[in-house]
Design an enzyme around this catalytic site. Sequence first.
Site, PDB file in Angstrom:
ATOM      1  N   THR A 166       0.764  -1.106   0.132  1.00 53.48           N
ATOM      2  CA  THR A 166       0.066   0.092   0.024  1.00 53.48           C
ATOM      3  C   THR A 166       0.781   1.143  -0.075  1.00 53.48           C
ATOM      4  OG1 THR A 166      -1.593  -1.184   1.345  1.00 53.48           O
ATOM      5  CG2 THR A 166      -1.893   0.968   1.316  1.00 53.48           C
ATOM      6  N   GLY A 188       3.262  -3.185   8.588  1.00 49.95           N
ATOM      7  CA  GLY A 188       3.308  -3.251   9.815  1.00 49.95           C
ATOM      8  C   GLY A 188       4.789  -3.351  10.154  1.00 49.95           C
ATOM      9  N   GLU A 196      -6.227  -5.715   4.189  1.00 53.63           N
ATOM     10  CA  GLU A 196      -6.126  -6.796   3.223  1.00 53.63           C
ATOM     11  C   GLU A 196      -7.480  -7.036   2.129  1.00 53.63           C
ATOM     12  OE1 GLU A 196      -3.482  -8.643   4.236  1.00 53.63           O
ATOM     13  OE2 GLU A 196      -3.662  -9.099   2.215  1.00 53.63           O
TER      14      GLU A 196
HETATM   15  C1  LIG Z   1      -3.804 -13.121  10.814  1.00 57.06           C
HETATM   16  C2  LIG Z   1      -3.229 -12.406   9.756  1.00 57.06           C
HETATM   17  C3  LIG Z   1      -3.017 -10.849  10.103  1.00 57.06           C
HETATM   18  C4  LIG Z   1      -2.091 -10.256   9.213  1.00 57.06           C
HETATM   19  C5  LIG Z   1      -2.096  -8.513   9.086  1.00 57.06           C
HETATM   20  C6  LIG Z   1      -2.248  -8.258   7.858  1.00 57.06           C
HETATM   21  C7  LIG Z   1      -1.840  -6.467   7.799  1.00 57.06           C
HETATM   22  C8  LIG Z   1      -2.513  -6.162   6.568  1.00 57.06           C
HETATM   23  C9  LIG Z   1      -1.530  -6.304   5.576  1.00 57.06           C
HETATM   24  C10 LIG Z   1      -2.440  -5.717   4.179  1.00 57.06           C
HETATM   25  O1  LIG Z   1      -3.337  -4.953   4.054  1.00 57.06           O
HETATM   26  S1  LIG Z   1      -1.482  -5.937   2.587  1.00 57.06           S
HETATM   27  C11 LIG Z   1      -2.275  -4.845   1.396  1.00 57.06           C
HETATM   28  C12 LIG Z   1      -3.604  -5.541   1.041  1.00 57.06           C
HETATM   29  N1  LIG Z   1      -4.171  -4.914  -0.147  1.00 57.06           N
HETATM   30  C13 LIG Z   1      -5.312  -5.488  -0.519  1.00 57.06           C
HETATM   31  O2  LIG Z   1      -5.647  -6.227  -0.465  1.00 57.06           O
HETATM   32  C14 LIG Z   1      -5.620  -4.435  -1.790  1.00 57.06           C
HETATM   33  C15 LIG Z   1      -7.043  -4.850  -2.359  1.00 57.06           C
HETATM   34  N2  LIG Z   1      -7.093  -4.811  -3.912  1.00 57.06           N
HETATM   35  C16 LIG Z   1      -7.058  -5.593  -4.591  1.00 57.06           C
HETATM   36  O3  LIG Z   1      -7.039  -6.910  -4.234  1.00 57.06           O
HETATM   37  C17 LIG Z   1      -6.931  -5.660  -6.219  1.00 57.06           C
HETATM   38  O4  LIG Z   1      -6.469  -4.517  -6.571  1.00 57.06           O
HETATM   39  C18 LIG Z   1      -8.567  -5.677  -6.722  1.00 57.06           C
HETATM   40  C19 LIG Z   1      -9.586  -4.895  -5.847  1.00 57.06           C
HETATM   41  C20 LIG Z   1      -8.791  -7.429  -6.536  1.00 57.06           C
HETATM   42  C21 LIG Z   1      -8.366  -5.354  -8.099  1.00 57.06           C
HETATM   43  O5  LIG Z   1      -7.317  -5.885  -8.780  1.00 57.06           O
HETATM   44  P1  LIG Z   1      -7.177  -5.333 -10.304  1.00 57.06           P
HETATM   45  O6  LIG Z   1      -7.395  -4.378 -10.796  1.00 57.06           O
HETATM   46  O7  LIG Z   1      -5.593  -5.939 -10.691  1.00 57.06           O
HETATM   47  O8  LIG Z   1      -7.982  -6.724 -11.033  1.00 57.06           O
HETATM   48  P2  LIG Z   1      -9.503  -6.491 -11.594  1.00 57.06           P
HETATM   49  O9  LIG Z   1      -9.418  -5.672 -12.893  1.00 57.06           O
HETATM   50  O10 LIG Z   1     -10.579  -5.883 -10.652  1.00 57.06           O
HETATM   51  O11 LIG Z   1      -9.912  -8.033 -11.902  1.00 57.06           O
HETATM   52  C22 LIG Z   1      -9.204  -8.660 -13.052  1.00 57.06           C
HETATM   53  C23 LIG Z   1      -9.476 -10.171 -12.635  1.00 57.06           C
HETATM   54  O12 LIG Z   1      -8.541 -10.836 -11.657  1.00 57.06           O
HETATM   55  C24 LIG Z   1      -9.265 -11.394 -10.880  1.00 57.06           C
HETATM   56  N3  LIG Z   1      -8.487 -11.316  -9.665  1.00 57.06           N
HETATM   57  C25 LIG Z   1      -8.330 -10.228  -8.782  1.00 57.06           C
HETATM   58  N4  LIG Z   1      -7.585 -10.624  -7.804  1.00 57.06           N
HETATM   59  C26 LIG Z   1      -7.495 -11.832  -7.628  1.00 57.06           C
HETATM   60  C27 LIG Z   1      -6.776 -12.819  -6.914  1.00 57.06           C
HETATM   61  N5  LIG Z   1      -6.276 -12.320  -5.561  1.00 57.06           N
HETATM   62  N6  LIG Z   1      -6.718 -13.892  -7.166  1.00 57.06           N
HETATM   63  C28 LIG Z   1      -7.337 -14.617  -8.518  1.00 57.06           C
HETATM   64  N7  LIG Z   1      -7.922 -13.626  -9.096  1.00 57.06           N
HETATM   65  C29 LIG Z   1      -8.015 -12.394  -9.028  1.00 57.06           C
HETATM   66  C30 LIG Z   1     -10.653 -10.662 -10.872  1.00 57.06           C
HETATM   67  O13 LIG Z   1     -11.368 -11.507 -10.207  1.00 57.06           O
HETATM   68  C31 LIG Z   1     -10.863 -10.321 -12.390  1.00 57.06           C
HETATM   69  O14 LIG Z   1     -11.168 -11.555 -12.799  1.00 57.06           O
HETATM   70  P3  LIG Z   1     -12.288 -11.750 -14.138  1.00 57.06           P
HETATM   71  O15 LIG Z   1     -13.427 -10.946 -13.520  1.00 57.06           O
HETATM   72  O16 LIG Z   1     -11.676 -10.586 -15.162  1.00 57.06           O
HETATM   73  O17 LIG Z   1     -12.357 -13.184 -14.481  1.00 57.06           O
HETATM   74  C1  LIG Z   2      -4.205  -1.534  10.683  1.00 56.29           C
HETATM   75  C2  LIG Z   2      -3.767  -1.621   9.116  1.00 56.29           C
HETATM   76  C3  LIG Z   2      -2.560  -2.484   8.670  1.00 56.29           C
HETATM   77  C4  LIG Z   2      -2.353  -2.486   7.333  1.00 56.29           C
HETATM   78  N1  LIG Z   2      -1.086  -3.293   7.135  1.00 56.29           N
HETATM   79  C5  LIG Z   2      -0.680  -3.301   5.790  1.00 56.29           C
HETATM   80  C6  LIG Z   2       0.532  -3.777   5.474  1.00 56.29           C
HETATM   81  O1  LIG Z   2       1.115  -4.697   6.206  1.00 56.29           O
HETATM   82  N2  LIG Z   2       1.049  -3.746   4.326  1.00 56.29           N
HETATM   83  C7  LIG Z   2       0.337  -2.795   3.219  1.00 56.29           C
HETATM   84  O2  LIG Z   2       0.680  -2.977   2.045  1.00 56.29           O
HETATM   85  N3  LIG Z   2      -0.725  -2.560   3.688  1.00 56.29           N
HETATM   86  C8  LIG Z   2      -1.346  -2.402   4.782  1.00 56.29           C
HETATM   87  N4  LIG Z   2      -2.539  -1.884   5.049  1.00 56.29           N
HETATM   88  C9  LIG Z   2      -3.254  -1.114   4.150  1.00 56.29           C
HETATM   89  C10 LIG Z   2      -4.508  -1.918   3.591  1.00 56.29           C
HETATM   90  O3  LIG Z   2      -4.163  -2.680   2.888  1.00 56.29           O
HETATM   91  C11 LIG Z   2      -5.426  -0.708   2.750  1.00 56.29           C
HETATM   92  O4  LIG Z   2      -5.870   0.217   3.655  1.00 56.29           O
HETATM   93  C12 LIG Z   2      -6.682  -1.379   2.324  1.00 56.29           C
HETATM   94  O5  LIG Z   2      -6.357  -2.201   1.145  1.00 56.29           O
HETATM   95  C13 LIG Z   2      -7.658  -0.340   1.937  1.00 56.29           C
HETATM   96  O6  LIG Z   2      -7.028   0.473   0.968  1.00 56.29           O
HETATM   97  P1  LIG Z   2      -7.050   2.077   0.881  1.00 56.29           P
HETATM   98  O7  LIG Z   2      -6.496   2.419   2.215  1.00 56.29           O
HETATM   99  O8  LIG Z   2      -6.404   2.612  -0.274  1.00 56.29           O
HETATM  100  O9  LIG Z   2      -8.632   2.382   1.076  1.00 56.29           O
HETATM  101  P2  LIG Z   2      -9.507   3.290  -0.338  1.00 56.29           P
HETATM  102  O10 LIG Z   2      -9.448   2.293  -1.583  1.00 56.29           O
HETATM  103  O11 LIG Z   2      -8.822   4.550  -0.560  1.00 56.29           O
HETATM  104  O12 LIG Z   2     -10.968   3.354   0.297  1.00 56.29           O
HETATM  105  C14 LIG Z   2     -11.457   4.498   0.696  1.00 56.29           C
HETATM  106  C15 LIG Z   2     -13.062   4.382   0.321  1.00 56.29           C
HETATM  107  O13 LIG Z   2     -13.347   4.290  -1.176  1.00 56.29           O
HETATM  108  C16 LIG Z   2     -13.959   3.247  -1.516  1.00 56.29           C
HETATM  109  N5  LIG Z   2     -13.411   2.585  -2.830  1.00 56.29           N
HETATM  110  C17 LIG Z   2     -12.167   2.410  -3.112  1.00 56.29           C
HETATM  111  N6  LIG Z   2     -12.250   2.204  -4.491  1.00 56.29           N
HETATM  112  C18 LIG Z   2     -13.289   2.069  -4.874  1.00 56.29           C
HETATM  113  C19 LIG Z   2     -14.084   1.309  -5.992  1.00 56.29           C
HETATM  114  N7  LIG Z   2     -13.543   0.963  -6.962  1.00 56.29           N
HETATM  115  N8  LIG Z   2     -15.489   1.270  -5.997  1.00 56.29           N
HETATM  116  C20 LIG Z   2     -16.057   1.739  -4.865  1.00 56.29           C
HETATM  117  N9  LIG Z   2     -15.596   2.064  -3.665  1.00 56.29           N
HETATM  118  C21 LIG Z   2     -14.255   2.261  -3.752  1.00 56.29           C
HETATM  119  C22 LIG Z   2     -13.675   2.031  -0.217  1.00 56.29           C
HETATM  120  O14 LIG Z   2     -14.743   1.143  -0.168  1.00 56.29           O
HETATM  121  C23 LIG Z   2     -13.657   2.760   0.841  1.00 56.29           C
HETATM  122  O15 LIG Z   2     -14.905   3.230   1.196  1.00 56.29           O
HETATM  123  C24 LIG Z   2      -2.971  -1.775   6.366  1.00 56.29           C
HETATM  124  C25 LIG Z   2      -4.117  -1.034   6.658  1.00 56.29           C
HETATM  125  C26 LIG Z   2      -4.376  -1.014   8.067  1.00 56.29           C
HETATM  126  C27 LIG Z   2      -5.809  -0.078   8.564  1.00 56.29           C
END
Ligand SMILES: CCCCCCC/C=C/C(=O)SCCNC(=O)CCNC(=O)[C@H](O)C(C)(C)COP(=O)(O)OP(=O)(O)OC[C@H]1O[C@@H](n2cnc3c(N)ncnc32)[C@H](O)[C@@H]1OP(=O)(O)O
Ligand SMILES: Cc1cc2nc3c(=O)[nH]c(=O)nc-3n(C[C@H](O)[C@H](O)[C@H](O)COP(=O)(O)OP(=O)(O)OC[C@H]3O[C@@H](n4cnc5c(N)ncnc54)[C@H](O)[C@@H]3O)c2cc1C
Length: 551
Positions: free
Chosen positions: A34, A73, A317
């Site tokens: 992110t 993190g 996530e």
């Molecule tokens: C207990 C554990 C504790 C752990 C602590 C963790 C702390 C936190 C860590 C984090 O937050 S890390 C950062 C996490 N970030 C996210 O999760 C970001 C969310 N965004 C996405 O996943 C993607 O951007 C999206 C929303 C899925 C869109 O991706 P993209 O723009 O590349 O794809 P689309 O055009 O929407 O879809 C195309 C195609 O791909 C398929 N697809 C998307 N993701 C996946 C996947 N993961 N696996 C398989 N396929 C995937 C999607 O369904 C589309 O398919 P079709 O519809 O075209 O067939």
């Molecule tokens: C405690 C914590 C720990 C984290 N740890 C990690 C880490 O270890 N590593 C890492 O990489 N990231 C980490 N993150 C980041 C986290 O993965 C992102 O914050 C999360 O995926 C949401 O993305 P964003 O912040 O860009 O939200 P945004 O996408 O900016 O969301 C803001 C609003 O916009 C809306 N929105 C966005 N796009 C669309 C769309 N296409 N259509 C409709 N609505 C939309 C959302 O639903 C939401 O309501 C962490 C976050 C937190 C809070």
Amino acid sequence: MFVPTLMGQCTPEQQAYWLPRALDMQIIGTYAQTELGHGTFIRGLETTATYDPETETFVMNSPTLTSYKWWAGGLAKTVNYCIVVAQLYTKGVCHGTHPFIVQIRDEETHMPRPGVKVGDIGPKLGFNTADNGYLGFDNYRIPRDNMMMKNAQVLKDGTYVKVARHGKATYGTMVFVRVLLVNEAAFNLAKACTIAVRYSAIRRQCSPDSEGSELQVLDYSTQQHKLFICIATAHALQLNSTWLWKTFSDTLAAIKQGNVDTLPELHALSSCLKALSTADAASLIEQCRHACGGHGYMMSSGLPYLYAFVTATRTYEGDYTILLLQTARFLVKAYEQVEAGKPLTPTVSYLSQAFTGKKLPWDSSPDGIIRAFQALAAGKLSSTVKSLRKRLESGLSYEQAWELSTIQLNGAAEAHCRAVMSQNYKSEIERLTVNSSPNVKLVLQQLYKVYLYYWALERTGDLLLYTSISESDIFELQLRYEGLLKEIRPNAVGIVDAFDLRDEVLHSALGSYDGNVYERLMAEAQKSPLNAEPVNQTFHTYLKPMMKGKL
Ligand SMILES: CCCCCCC/C=C/C(=O)SCCNC(=O)CCNC(=O)[C@H](O)C(C)(C)COP(=O)(O)OP(=O)(O)OC[C@H]1O[C@@H](n2cnc3c(N)ncnc32)[C@H](O)[C@@H]1OP(=O)(O)O
Ligand SMILES: Cc1cc2nc3c(=O)[nH]c(=O)nc-3n(C[C@H](O)[C@H](O)[C@H](O)COP(=O)(O)OP(=O)(O)OC[C@H]3O[C@@H](n4cnc5c(N)ncnc54)[C@H](O)[C@@H]3O)c2cc1C
């Protein structure tokens, strides 16, 4: 997330080098994907990794303020390595986001390496024991081998080679963690309901019969309504998490054999189950806090901490809305497969019978309610597709029509997920209680029915649209639900005790096993720094001068 990504995105040779170092904690890492400007839209990330064949290195850069990594993190002060997700450039072409292993601090001195800017992002609602950080690069070079090369490679001369069979293979760690988070939601909700149910058995308030003694608050129907759905949901999430883990393991095994066919269904399932379980857990933990009245607001109750921790899981996530929309993509495709008479994958197979154009006859048995939830999901999906097509016919592009339909798409995905969760809850109880005593089965069935009745009563508007349920059916269901709460009441404390959570884990003055709530609240209050001295310095500095008119 560092270790799972090493496991999932490295070649065997890379794993042989990095994994022992990470597992032995010779290095500590995090997952930096992110950025300040983008979290959801991964394709929009701005950090660049540009290959230089002269030196066989990647040059990492953060070209804008919004390209700074944000949130990872442990990034601020703890870790010395990172997995950095960056746009890969080679031979002047951008090949999209790829993961890289980046050393950010010296292994001896822990000083940030030249060209690395790293720091803490500041206080958060919760999670304050994790030093979530920011990270930027200024022409910072890493060896070519530090690109994680299982799914794509850059050869020495800069040639880009795609290896993976699935375009989203690099998103694998996110799928894995989403699967884990369902379990995490179940565990934390189990903690909250243990605290709230135990406390409700100790807490006495009001005497409905003015002559009698005050009732335990757990005896009130409204309190049971607040709390028993929390227990039932903790069970539902735990059982769904077991089921999802097996689905994940089966898919992983198939992928290892080169078969990626089941990945789309796993992605759709892990997305909606992660979304719903974290959202339900967060709102029900808050409900547990409400159920504990004023004392639930004390940090010493443990509930504010639990809420702050779990509400973050709804966002990280993959945000709730975004993940439901991913499931909706899968559902719309399933709808089209039904129209084309094509076979469906297991968790959407119910759709093949669903589009009859008639309302489902209402049946209030548990199986009947699951079928009603499926009819509701199918009905919502069908209405959504109609809206989508109407918008397309009006001349809008697919993306525009999709965007305008996203509220309905989310509703359909939520309903589908509720149907899947209910079905799994049922089949997992059946599977796990084959050899259980009749009494255990009875209690588990009661909780399962609470889950079904609760959600049926929450969704009466939808049921009226898509099933033949009548006003008297709803009335009858309400009475049955209220009767069920009374059946569960005598066992409620025993049921939460069965979560088997130690006091050290609950960390709550309200929820300890011995029930000494008031003694523990007072003991915790004594730890307040304000109780360290009889008169606080602020009296002399501010209050006294104010009272004497000298301020
Ligand atoms: C207990 C554990 C504790 C752990 C602590 C963790 C702390 C936190 C860590 C984090 O937050 S890390 C950062 C996490 N970030 C996210 O999760 C970001 C969310 N965004 C996405 O996943 C993607 O951007 C999206 C929303 C899925 C869109 O991706 P993209 O723009 O590349 O794809 P689309 O055009 O929407 O879809 C195309 C195609 O791909 C398929 N697809 C998307 N993701 C996946 C996947 N993961 N696996 C398989 N396929 C995937 C999607 O369904 C589309 O398919 P079709 O519809 O075209 O067939
Ligand atoms: C405690 C914590 C720990 C984290 N740890 C990690 C880490 O270890 N590593 C890492 O990489 N990231 C980490 N993150 C980041 C986290 O993965 C992102 O914050 C999360 O995926 C949401 O993305 P964003 O912040 O860009 O939200 P945004 O996408 O900016 O969301 C803001 C609003 O916009 C809306 N929105 C966005 N796009 C669309 C769309 N296409 N259509 C409709 N609505 C939309 C959302 O639903 C939401 O309501 C962490 C976050 C937190 C809070």
